[in-house]
Design a protein around this motif. Structure first.
Motif, PDB file in Angstrom:
ATOM      1  N   VAL A   1      35.316  48.741  51.246  1.00 50.06           N
ATOM      2  CA  VAL A   1      35.090  48.201  52.806  1.00 50.06           C
ATOM      3  C   VAL A   1      36.440  49.390  53.222  1.00 50.06           C
ATOM      4  CG1 VAL A   1      36.742  47.444  53.644  1.00 50.06           C
ATOM      5  CG2 VAL A   1      36.551  45.908  51.091  1.00 50.06           C
ATOM      6  N   VAL A   2      35.241  49.716  55.077  1.00 50.65           N
ATOM      7  CA  VAL A   2      36.293  50.856  55.979  1.00 50.65           C
ATOM      8  C   VAL A   2      35.922  49.966  56.684  1.00 50.65           C
ATOM      9  CG1 VAL A   2      33.334  51.308  56.161  1.00 50.65           C
ATOM     10  CG2 VAL A   2      35.594  52.827  57.052  1.00 50.65           C
ATOM     11  N   ASP A   3      37.054  50.553  57.542  1.00 48.66           N
ATOM     12  CA  ASP A   3      36.968  49.707  59.079  1.00 48.66           C
ATOM     13  C   ASP A   3      37.056  50.700  59.629  1.00 48.66           C
ATOM     14  OD1 ASP A   3      39.556  51.033  58.975  1.00 48.66           O
ATOM     15  OD2 ASP A   3      40.567  49.659  57.868  1.00 48.66           O
ATOM     16  N   ARG A   4      37.129  50.170  60.993  1.00 45.56           N
ATOM     17  CA  ARG A   4      37.082  50.301  62.750  1.00 45.56           C
ATOM     18  C   ARG A   4      37.848  51.790  63.009  1.00 45.56           C
ATOM     19  NH1 ARG A   4      38.595  45.603  63.570  1.00 45.56           N
ATOM     20  NH2 ARG A   4      40.111  45.331  65.336  1.00 45.56           N
ATOM     21  N   TRP A   5      39.033  51.511  61.950  1.00 42.61           N
ATOM     22  CA  TRP A   5      40.123  52.714  61.664  1.00 42.61           C
ATOM     23  C   TRP A   5      40.044  53.704  61.015  1.00 42.61           C
ATOM     24  CZ3 TRP A   5      42.136  47.590  61.503  1.00 42.61           C
ATOM     25  CH2 TRP A   5      41.835  46.395  62.683  1.00 42.61           C
ATOM     26  N   GLY A   6      39.711  53.984  60.409  1.00 45.95           N
ATOM     27  CA  GLY A   6      39.175  54.969  59.230  1.00 45.95           C
ATOM     28  C   GLY A   6      39.658  54.815  57.978  1.00 45.95           C
ATOM     29  N   ASN A   7      40.377  53.540  57.627  1.00 41.42           N
ATOM     30  CA  ASN A   7      41.191  53.127  56.139  1.00 41.42           C
ATOM     31  C   ASN A   7      39.921  52.462  55.372  1.00 41.42           C
ATOM     32  OD1 ASN A   7      44.000  52.929  57.641  1.00 41.42           O
ATOM     33  ND2 ASN A   7      43.539  51.249  58.464  1.00 41.42           N
ATOM     34  N   MET A   8      39.959  53.592  54.333  1.00 37.90           N
ATOM     35  CA  MET A   8      38.842  53.118  53.359  1.00 37.90           C
ATOM     36  C   MET A   8      39.575  52.836  51.707  1.00 37.90           C
ATOM     37  SD  MET A   8      36.399  55.839  52.479  1.00 37.90           S
ATOM     38  CE  MET A   8      35.231  55.405  53.953  1.00 37.90           C
ATOM     39  N   VAL A   9      38.716  51.739  51.105  1.00 34.60           N
ATOM     40  CA  VAL A   9      39.005  52.071  49.799  1.00 34.60           C
ATOM     41  C   VAL A   9      38.307  51.676  48.357  1.00 34.60           C
ATOM     42  CG1 VAL A   9      39.674  49.111  50.503  1.00 34.60           C
ATOM     43  CG2 VAL A   9      40.783  49.951  48.489  1.00 34.60           C
ATOM     44  N   SER A  10      38.226  52.242  47.766  1.00 32.48           N
ATOM     45  CA  SER A  10      37.374  51.657  46.723  1.00 32.48           C
ATOM     46  C   SER A  10      37.996  51.703  45.482  1.00 32.48           C
ATOM     47  CB  SER A  10      36.915  52.985  46.391  1.00 32.48           C
ATOM     48  OG  SER A  10      35.782  52.959  44.929  1.00 32.48           O
ATOM     49  N   ALA A  11      37.143  49.982  44.892  1.00 30.36           N
ATOM     50  CA  ALA A  11      38.444  49.047  44.075  1.00 30.36           C
ATOM     51  C   ALA A  11      37.326  49.060  42.690  1.00 30.36           C
ATOM     52  CB  ALA A  11      38.791  48.039  44.470  1.00 30.36           C
ATOM     53  N   THR A  12      38.054  49.293  42.035  1.00 30.54           N
ATOM     54  CA  THR A  12      37.323  48.375  40.519  1.00 30.54           C
ATOM     55  C   THR A  12      37.683  47.490  38.980  1.00 30.54           C
ATOM     56  OG1 THR A  12      36.361  50.683  40.613  1.00 30.54           O
ATOM     57  CG2 THR A  12      35.289  49.176  38.697  1.00 30.54           C
ATOM     58  N   PRO A  13      38.007  46.382  39.737  1.00 25.76           N
ATOM     59  CA  PRO A  13      38.382  44.827  39.604  1.00 25.76           C
ATOM     60  C   PRO A  13      38.110  44.629  37.888  1.00 25.76           C
ATOM     61  CG  PRO A  13      37.435  43.995  40.797  1.00 25.76           C
ATOM     62  CD  PRO A  13      37.426  45.415  41.213  1.00 25.76           C
ATOM     63  N   SER A  14      39.347  44.225  36.730  1.00 23.17           N
ATOM     64  CA  SER A  14      37.720  44.273  35.413  1.00 23.17           C
ATOM     65  C   SER A  14      38.979  43.589  34.778  1.00 23.17           C
ATOM     66  CB  SER A  14      37.318  45.222  34.698  1.00 23.17           C
ATOM     67  OG  SER A  14      36.831  44.933  33.913  1.00 23.17           O
ATOM     68  N   GLY A  15      38.295  43.048  33.312  1.00 24.20           N
ATOM     69  CA  GLY A  15      39.413  42.244  32.766  1.00 24.20           C
ATOM     70  C   GLY A  15      39.796  40.928  32.366  1.00 24.20           C
ATOM     71  N   GLY A  16      40.379  40.456  31.817  1.00 27.12           N
ATOM     72  CA  GLY A  16      40.902  39.099  31.929  1.00 27.12           C
ATOM     73  C   GLY A  16      39.947  38.318  32.387  1.00 27.12           C
ATOM     74  N   TRP A  17      38.218  38.407  31.575  1.00 23.40           N
ATOM     75  CA  TRP A  17      37.647  37.949  31.494  1.00 23.40           C
ATOM     76  C   TRP A  17      36.989  36.833  30.854  1.00 23.40           C
ATOM     77  CZ3 TRP A  17      36.490  41.983  27.765  1.00 23.40           C
ATOM     78  CH2 TRP A  17      36.217  43.378  28.953  1.00 23.40           C
ATOM     79  N   LEU A  18      36.415  35.393  31.144  1.00 24.13           N
ATOM     80  CA  LEU A  18      36.557  33.896  30.506  1.00 24.13           C
ATOM     81  C   LEU A  18      36.884  33.657  29.425  1.00 24.13           C
ATOM     82  CD1 LEU A  18      34.143  32.746  30.036  1.00 24.13           C
ATOM     83  CD2 LEU A  18      33.921  32.668  32.364  1.00 24.13           C
ATOM     84  N   GLN A  19      35.927  35.437  28.724  1.00 21.08           N
ATOM     85  CA  GLN A  19      35.786  35.176  27.208  1.00 21.08           C
ATOM     86  C   GLN A  19      36.480  36.068  26.737  1.00 21.08           C
ATOM     87  OE1 GLN A  19      33.583  36.614  29.880  1.00 21.08           O
ATOM     88  NE2 GLN A  19      32.938  38.146  28.920  1.00 21.08           N
ATOM     89  N   SER A  20      37.934  36.430  26.792  1.00 22.04           N
ATOM     90  CA  SER A  20      38.036  38.082  26.158  1.00 22.04           C
ATOM     91  C   SER A  20      39.730  37.383  25.760  1.00 22.04           C
ATOM     92  CB  SER A  20      38.802  38.973  27.457  1.00 22.04           C
ATOM     93  OG  SER A  20      39.796  37.937  28.256  1.00 22.04           O
ATOM     94  N   SER A  21      39.925  35.792  26.181  1.00 20.77           N
ATOM     95  CA  SER A  21      41.336  35.243  25.602  1.00 20.77           C
ATOM     96  C   SER A  21      41.552  33.916  26.392  1.00 20.77           C
ATOM     97  CB  SER A  21      42.324  36.316  26.213  1.00 20.77           C
ATOM     98  OG  SER A  21      43.140  35.137  25.637  1.00 20.77           O
ATOM     99  N   PRO A  22      42.346  32.774  25.121  1.00 14.01           N
ATOM    100  CA  PRO A  22      41.751  31.527  25.884  1.00 14.01           C
ATOM    101  C   PRO A  22      42.707  31.631  27.706  1.00 14.01           C
ATOM    102  CG  PRO A  22      42.990  31.822  23.382  1.00 14.01           C
ATOM    103  CD  PRO A  22      43.087  33.376  24.170  1.00 14.01           C
TER     104      PRO A  22
END
Length: 615
Positions: free
Chosen positions: A429-450
């Motif tokens: 995400v980048v906004d008009r003010w120049g704030n910027m974020v790069s995020a890579t969420p993962s894990g906690g998959w439906l198939q990882s654990s009950p």
């Protein structure tokens, strides 16, 4: 590079979002339209990704991100990678007869870090209260959202496990006794109830920051931690067949907090590339860029010379990753020596005319490298190469009938035991003010654990990336973070953030990012041109996911790469494994020109679900 792109590079002045799912992208954009900043938008999109890509991430998972603010452009890492629980000792695993951490089940669980990290981002840099930012996720959890086909295929892969043992997961994911159908409206009312209770905990707590803190407390010290603690005492089947309880406790959640830390950086092609520390694989990308600098002009990844140079540099960097990367082992990771230009030049000198088929960690600062006894083992079956990183379809080794089809785009390969290799989502995400974020969420998959029935989500399986063998940077120790594959990227020019990018794909995330950066920053391709161009990667190094094997000499390529190039690579000794024309990676990217204020974005056509939006 061809002029054709699968979609335009979006440009505008207001804001841009790129993510691996169109609903998450538009959710984040909606928050920008309401007056929120990039951080509000990222949190809203992140919580929606839990719902729309539940086979790729979830509330019980992990989150690394890199941000820069309009007030302070210094790149900063948000670490939401939870550590090993206090009870996750080597002695405990050995007592169960285990020689490795299993690939799925309660014992593979690290402390959940994603939710606390998203909330920390909201507290410190957002502008909206939790109720407003979490409203889209609450809506989709309560009223439903259409599921992509891969979710149903993942559930089908583990259906027998769900029905026979993980019955709490069957209750959620097998409505009517069958997996969800593509495009079917899906609701997770238990998670909706959890979100409602979290938001309610913040109401009346005072100002915005106090509201966020109250939500965090309800998660880590309140009803969520209590439900986790009670559920972890139940025994469930693991990927190795053992039926055992986990060791995660409510106290583990209470003791954990996401953190901020400085980014590691490297100057390259007039830009500053910012990555996480060595608890992730991000420093390997900085190593590769340094090795390519030592070889001369930036290679062209559309030529045989360029492909060879990039692939061989990645083999060396990933060997170093295995020997040296981790979360502060018995000795601190020698990161300065690993990124030293003289060291990288020496490593680059090892790149010869032919493909190397060995795992060659270096000796930064004169230290002696050491890898785990299991690392680098080669598994061979069916007369073809080993399974390796199964984000790639092996034509020599078709998937078993009981497995979901292998997927090449950074989607998970899932076995009937829940073992998952390759995973993850991404959001920029980048906004008009120049704030910027790069995020890579993962894990906690439906198939990882009950699934925890009172909460509506499962825990993760990130501990599979840690070794029971001691004395390694990635050895299992309570309180130590697994060496994750999650690796967002932020790029600055003359001190100002200009680009955020990333891709799912397990061990291949940074490999695909290196191609994008070469094409965009060094060779002038637009965001979308660089995303659309043919991709490749090597699997000739120890994998991070169970069974953690190596495929000597294997080079995986999209078959759009010209035949003349593929033939040349074979003549150099690469085992070229051709995949479909649009099969590798799920790159996302947003950018901003600090001088004009123009913002732009591109998204991956592979998988037909990633989208960029903006104006």
């Amino acid at each position: 590079m061809a002029d054709f792109t699968t979609r335009p590079t979006l440009t505008g002045t207001f804001g841009m979002v790129s993510s691996t799912h169109w609903i998450a992208s538009q959710t984040a954009m909606g928050i920008l339209e309401q007056g929120g900043n990039a951080f509000d938008a990222a949190v809203a999109g992140g919580f929606v990704l839990h719902l729309v890509e539940p086979h790729l991430n979830g509330p019980g998972g992990d989150l690394p991100a890199i941000i820069a603010t309009a007030d302070d452009p210094t790149p900063t890492v948000l670490c939401g990678q939870g550590p090993a629980p206090a009870g996750a000792t080597v002695e405990h695993f050995r007592a169960q007869g285990m020689d490795r951490v299993p690939g799925s089940g309660p014992l593979a669980t690290a402390v959940p870090g994603a939710v606390d990290a998203w909330l920390l981002l909201l507290r410190d840099h957002g502008s909206m209260p939790p109720a407003q930012v979490l409203a889209p996720a609450r809506h989709y959890a309560r009223h439903g959202h259409p599921l992509v086909a891969r979710v149903g295929a993942t559930v089908a892969a583990v259906q027998d496990l769900f029905e026979s043992d993980w019955t709490t997961s069957a209750d959620v994911w097998l409505p009517g006794g069958r997996p969800p159908r593509p495009g079917e409206l899906f609701r997770n009312t238990a998670w909706a109830d959890t979100l409602d209770r979290l938001v309610a905990a913040g109401e009346g707590a005072g100002n915005r920051e106090a509201q966020v803190e109250a939500v965090r407390a309800a998660w880590s010290q309140g009803f969520v931690a209590e439900a986790v603690d009670a559920f972890a005492r139940r025994a469930f089947r693991h990927s190795d067949g053992r039926v055992l309880p986990g060791v995660l406790t409510g106290q583990d959640l209470a003791d954990y907090s996401a953190t901020w830390e400085p980014a590691l950086t490297r100057e390259w092609q007039g830009h500053t590339i910012a990555k996480t520390g060595a608890w992730g694989q991000g420093p390997a990308l900085l190593q590769v860029l340094g090795m390519l600098d030592a070889l001369g002009d930036p290679p062209d990844p559309d030529t045989a010379d360029g492909v060879h140079a990039v692939a061989e540099a990645w083999k060396l960097a990933m060997a170093d990753r295995e020997a040296w990367f981790g979360d502060s082992g018995d000795e601190p990771v020698p990161i300065d020596d690993l990124l030293d230009p003289d060291y990288l030049a020496q490593r680059a000198s090892l790149i010869g005319a032919d493909a190397d088929r060995t795992v060659r960690p270096g000796s930064p600062g004169g230290r002696t490298p050491r890898m785990a006894a299991f690392a680098g083992l080669t598994e061979v079956a069916g007369g073809g190469p080993g399974v390796g990183e199964p984000t790639v379809t092996r034509e020599q080794q078709p998937p078993r009938e009981e497995q979901a089809p292998r997927d090449d785009r950074g989607e998970p390969d899932v076995g009937p035991d829940g073992v998952t290799r390759g995973d993850t989502c991404h959001l920029d995400v980048v906004d008009r003010w120049g704030n910027m974020v790069s995020a890579t969420p993962s894990g906690g998959w439906l198939q990882s654990s009950p699934v925890i029935p009172d909460l509506g989500f499962p825990l993760g399986s990130r501990l599979q990336m840690m070794w029971l063998e001691q004395g390694l940077p990635s050895s299992l120790r309570p309180g130590r973070r697994p060496r994750t594959t999650l690796t967002p990227t932020l790029v600055l020019r003359e001190g100002w953030p200009v680009l955020a990018c990333g891709s799912p794909g397990g061990d291949q995330q940074d490999q695909w990012q290196s191609l994008f950066l070469l094409r965009h920053l060094a060779h002038g391709a637009t965001l979308q041109e660089a995303i659309d161009a043919p991709a490749f990667h090597t699997t000739s190094f120890p994998g991070s996911f169970d069974p953690r094997i190596t495929e000597p000499g294997v080079l995986v390529v999209e078959d759009r790469l010209p035949e003349t190039v593929r033939s040349d690579l074979r003549s150099r000794g690469h085992d070229v494994l051709e995949q479909g024309p649009w099969s590798l990676g799920r790159m996302c990217a947003v950018a901003r020109d600090p001088e004009s204020g123009l913002v732009s974005a591109g998204a991956n056509p592979r998988g037909m679900q990633g989208y960029a939006v903006g104006r």
